[in-house]
Design a protein around this motif. Structure first.
Motif, PDB file in Angstrom:
ATOM      1  N   THR A 210     -14.536 -24.391 122.524  1.00 17.00           N
ATOM      2  CA  THR A 210     -13.982 -25.016 121.324  1.00 17.00           C
ATOM      3  C   THR A 210     -14.627 -24.434 120.083  1.00 17.00           C
ATOM      4  N   ALA A 211     -15.903 -24.108 120.145  1.00 16.66           N
ATOM      5  CA  ALA A 211     -16.587 -23.507 118.999  1.00 16.66           C
ATOM      6  C   ALA A 211     -15.957 -22.160 118.639  1.00 16.66           C
ATOM      7  N   ASP A 212     -15.520 -21.390 119.629  1.00 17.79           N
ATOM      8  CA  ASP A 212     -14.852 -20.113 119.353  1.00 17.79           C
ATOM      9  C   ASP A 212     -13.526 -20.346 118.636  1.00 17.79           C
ATOM     10  N   SER A 213     -12.782 -21.368 119.051  1.00 22.68           N
ATOM     11  CA  SER A 213     -11.512 -21.681 118.396  1.00 22.68           C
ATOM     12  C   SER A 213     -11.748 -22.129 116.954  1.00 22.68           C
ATOM     13  N   VAL A 214     -12.805 -22.902 116.754  1.00 21.89           N
ATOM     14  CA  VAL A 214     -13.159 -23.315 115.394  1.00 21.89           C
ATOM     15  C   VAL A 214     -13.516 -22.095 114.552  1.00 21.89           C
ATOM     16  N   GLY A 215     -14.216 -21.136 115.151  1.00 20.71           N
ATOM     17  CA  GLY A 215     -14.581 -19.913 114.425  1.00 20.71           C
ATOM     18  C   GLY A 215     -13.357 -19.140 113.968  1.00 20.71           C
ATOM     19  N   LEU A 216     -12.310 -19.096 114.779  1.00 20.16           N
ATOM     20  CA  LEU A 216     -11.080 -18.400 114.383  1.00 20.16           C
ATOM     21  C   LEU A 216     -10.425 -19.102 113.190  1.00 20.16           C
ATOM     22  N   ALA A 217     -10.418 -20.439 113.220  1.00 17.37           N
ATOM     23  CA  ALA A 217      -9.852 -21.177 112.085  1.00 17.37           C
ATOM     24  C   ALA A 217     -10.665 -20.935 110.822  1.00 17.37           C
ATOM     25  N   GLU A 218     -11.961 -20.834 110.969  1.00 19.31           N
ATOM     26  CA  GLU A 218     -12.806 -20.572 109.802  1.00 19.31           C
ATOM     27  C   GLU A 218     -12.549 -19.177 109.229  1.00 19.31           C
ATOM     28  N   ARG A 219     -12.169 -18.256 110.088  1.00 21.78           N
ATOM     29  CA  ARG A 219     -11.823 -16.907 109.599  1.00 21.78           C
ATOM     30  C   ARG A 219     -10.463 -16.912 108.879  1.00 21.78           C
ATOM     31  N   LEU A 220      -9.578 -17.808 109.308  1.00 20.26           N
ATOM     32  CA  LEU A 220      -8.275 -17.894 108.662  1.00 20.26           C
ATOM     33  C   LEU A 220      -8.357 -18.530 107.267  1.00 20.26           C
ATOM     34  N   ALA A 221      -9.259 -19.481 107.098  1.00 16.96           N
ATOM     35  CA  ALA A 221      -9.303 -20.275 105.878  1.00 16.96           C
ATOM     36  C   ALA A 221      -9.370 -19.443 104.596  1.00 16.96           C
ATOM     37  N   PRO A 222     -10.289 -18.477 104.478  1.00 15.57           N
ATOM     38  CA  PRO A 222     -10.344 -17.706 103.222  1.00 15.57           C
ATOM     39  C   PRO A 222      -9.117 -16.818 103.005  1.00 15.57           C
ATOM     40  N   LEU A 223      -8.450 -16.414 104.086  1.00 13.78           N
ATOM     41  CA  LEU A 223      -7.259 -15.583 103.953  1.00 13.78           C
ATOM     42  C   LEU A 223      -6.092 -16.373 103.353  1.00 13.78           C
ATOM     43  N   LEU A 224      -6.096 -17.684 103.595  1.00 16.69           N
ATOM     44  CA  LEU A 224      -5.003 -18.528 103.112  1.00 16.69           C
ATOM     45  C   LEU A 224      -5.270 -19.085 101.715  1.00 16.69           C
ATOM     46  N   TYR A 225      -6.512 -18.992 101.287  1.00 12.39           N
ATOM     47  CA  TYR A 225      -6.883 -19.582  99.992  1.00 12.39           C
ATOM     48  C   TYR A 225      -6.122 -18.879  98.872  1.00 12.39           C
TER      49      TYR A 225
END
Length: 632
Positions: A201-216
């Motif tokens: 689950t931590a790996d999946s959270v890491g992917l979402a964290e990588r997406l966040a700045p791209l969508l900002y």
């Protein structure tokens, strides 16, 4: 009770109780939780407070094979996947971090999307037989997302369209997102390929964290629609226990949060159970607010004697001499003390119940009715009693031939013809009464108000026949107090019209006191009467239910149908024959008959009119008596 004639067709999905029970057994087998329930919601969910898993309504109104495989995929994903493979600590931490994020729903849904793919692959690897169900799931949800994507783009729901794209990319499904949002897809797609390397689950959270700045700055608003609810019930407050002063402070020193869904369910379920029971009844219902003043307190010493004692209550059955424990039907149910429904099914965990002895209707009008009804039914009662007595006598006269000892047969030819002759016989053991016991449950809900007279007449006929045959029986009216029912406490009352220990006592005047009340919790009532019948020693046990519709009580809608079906099956597994008589002023419709079949199987009978209640009761009772006499 809500009369079954008042079905609202557009808002009433008829549940298949047999299928739901089968799915519940699968969920319990996969999770190891003995009392886990299954229900339906918009999306798959966990409900620790009610000890349930929720399948998605996404699979309704499809081909039966598709619905079957789709629901199985929901249970595989929840019970064999998220149950043990989802890290609650990582999920809760990420939810907390994104609480103020403008795209929090998108990012949280992305984590659950990535987790679904990771967990699905893990379940298939461990259980290859689940592959077909998951393949169908991927195909139909893929069709849903690719079909919704152009609609979302046309309406300007860019976050929803991007989420549709995420699903398509990680499942290898072509879509048309690049044509309109090429720049955003070029930024997002490289990150998505990392989902295949996720191991936690931590790996999946890491992917979402990588997406966040791209969508900002590129997405102006969050999701308009919901796509996942699987994480929602796992982050709320702990159960709403009725803590008393001082216990909340004690909780602060307990261990930290659980790491898996299974551990959360086990802890929540155990905590709920520990908060129930008679040890809390006095404090909850009779206690006072305020602290003790400490007067009369003294230091405890080892070996100190108790300063007060209490005695239990028990009494012996007059006919058998067997003592019954306090709280059983034989010991003053009229006391009316409230008891928690322990072991009566997960749908009834918040139920409390009491047993009362109905007050006899001693009015001259009631006595006149009893005399009139008994005069009308006297020929039928005499006919059945005479028939049963003949059957019993015939059984007493039957002989068992070919025995190694006993009385010598009048034609002992076997002595000459057989090497090991058996020329003796014995008569059957004499019996004066049927070795059977009957329990009758009468629905006491409000919708019975227009059928009370005919119901009383049918119950009186039932009582008179069994009393004439000296056959043990108990008759109780059941209802739930709708005005007092809450989420944490649903009070149910059983009024005894005739107790098992009353034997041949004439309780006609109690039967005439039958009145309509509020709601009905049928499955709970069946379990309650089953527990009483199992205390009896008779060889044949019968349970009859007189009702005029479907179960209707607090939080007891569709799950009430399932609970009733499960209660009936449990009773029959323990050797109790359950019969249902539908009381209605009109013949049962095909829809009603299907509902009763789900709850009571093939042993459900419908009276065509109010006037035929007694006739149907007579017919049912005769068949059961013949069955009991034939197996003596």
């Amino acid at each position: 009770m809500t009369s079954i004639n008042r079905f609202i067709d557009f808002n009433d999905e008829l549940i298949d109780a047999g299928e739901r029970l089968r799915l519940e057994r699968l969920a319990r087998a996969l999770t190891g939780m003995a009392e886990l329930g299954v229900t339906e919601r918009q999306h798959i969910e966990f409900h620790p407070a009610s000890n349930e898993l929720a399948m998605s309504v996404f699979w309704r109104h499809r081909d039966p094979g598709v619905t079957e495989q789709g629901r199985l995929s929901d249970l595989y994903l929840l019970a064999a996947g998220f149950w043990s493979r989802f890290d609650l600590a990582a999920w809760r931490e990420y939810r907390s971090e994104t609480e103020d994020h403008p795209l929090r729903e998108f990012l949280r849904s992305a984590v659950l999307l990535f987790e679904e793919l990771r967990i699905t692959d893990a379940v298939i690897a461990e259980r290859p037989g689940t592959d077909a169900a998951f393949a169908l799931r991927r195909r139909l949800y893929g069709e849903f997302h690719t079909g919704q994507q152009p609609v979302n783009l046309r309406r300007g729901f860019r976050a929803d369209a991007l989420f549709n794209h995420l699903y398509a990319v990680i499942h290898g499904i072509p879509d048309r997102y690049d044509a309109s949002e090429g720049e955003l897809s070029e930024l997002v797609d490289p990150v998505l390929f990392g989902v295949f390397d996720a191991r936690s689950t931590a790996d999946s959270v890491g992917l979402a964290e990588r997406l966040a700045p791209l969508l900002y700055g590129r997405l102006e608003e969050d999701l308009r629609h919901s796509y996942y609810a699987v994480g929602d019930g796992l982050t709320g407050p702990k159960p709403d226990f009725h803590y008393h002063r001082g216990t909340k402070d004690r909780e602060k020193g307990e261990a930290g949060e659980k790491e898996s869904v299974g551990e959360l369910f086990s802890t929540w379920h155990a905590a709920n159970r520990s908060e129930k029971g008679m040890h809390l009844n006095y404090e909850l219902e009779h206690g006072r607010i305020g602290e003790g003043d400490g007067t009369g307190a003294r230091e405890g010493r080892e070996g100190t004697e108790a300063t007060s004692t209490g005695r239990g209550q028990s009494s012996a059955d007059e006919r058998t001499g067997i003592a019954h424990e306090a709280g059983s039907e034989a010991t003053a149910p009229e006391a009316g003390t409230w008891t928690n429904a322990e072991g009566f099914g997960s749908a009834n965990e918040s139920v409390v119940f009491r047993e009362l002895l109905a007050e006899a209707d001693n009015s001259s009008e009631a006595r006149d009715r009893i005399l009139r009804w008994r005069e009308e039914s006297a020929p039928h009662v005499r006919a059945i009693v005479k028939e049963m007595q003949k059957r019993i006598e015939r059984k007493r006269e039957e002989r068992r031939e070919g025995l190694p000892k006993g009385r010598l047969s009048k034609n002992p030819v076997s002595v000459l013809l057989h090497e090991r002759p058996r020329p003796f016989y014995r008569k059957q053991s004499p019996s004066k009464r049927l070795d059977a016991v009957f329990g009758l449950l009468v629905d006491g809900s409000g919708s019975m108000a227009d059928k009370l007279d005919q119901t009383k007449k049918a119950v009186l006929l039932f009582h008179d026949i069994l009393r004439s045959l000296e056959t043990a029986h108990g008759i109780a009216v059941y209802q739930e107090d709708s005005a007092a029912a809450t989420k944490t406490r649903q009070p149910n009352t059983f009024q005894w019209l005739h107790r098992f220990r009353d034997d041949g006592k004439d309780n006609g005047e109690r039967i005439l006191s039958l009145e309509a009340g509020d709601d009905n919790r049928d499955g709970f009532a069946v379990r309650w009467m089953t527990s009483r019948l199992l205390q009896r020693s008779e060889a044949h046990r019968f349970l009859l239910v007189f009702s005029d519709g479907e179960p209707s009580a607090f939080g007891y809608g569709q799950n009430g149908i399932v609970d009733t079906a499960e209660a009936v099956r449990e009773a029959e597994k323990q050797g109790i024959t359950v019969i249902h008589l539908f009381l209605s002023s009109a013949p049962a419709t095909a829809r009603q008959q299907e509902l009763f079949r789900m709850m009571f199987g093939s042993r459900s009978v419908s009276a065509d009119s109010i006037d035929r209640f007694s006739e149907e009761t007579l017919r049912i009772l005769r068949k059961l008596l013949v069955l009991a006499s034939g197996n003596m």
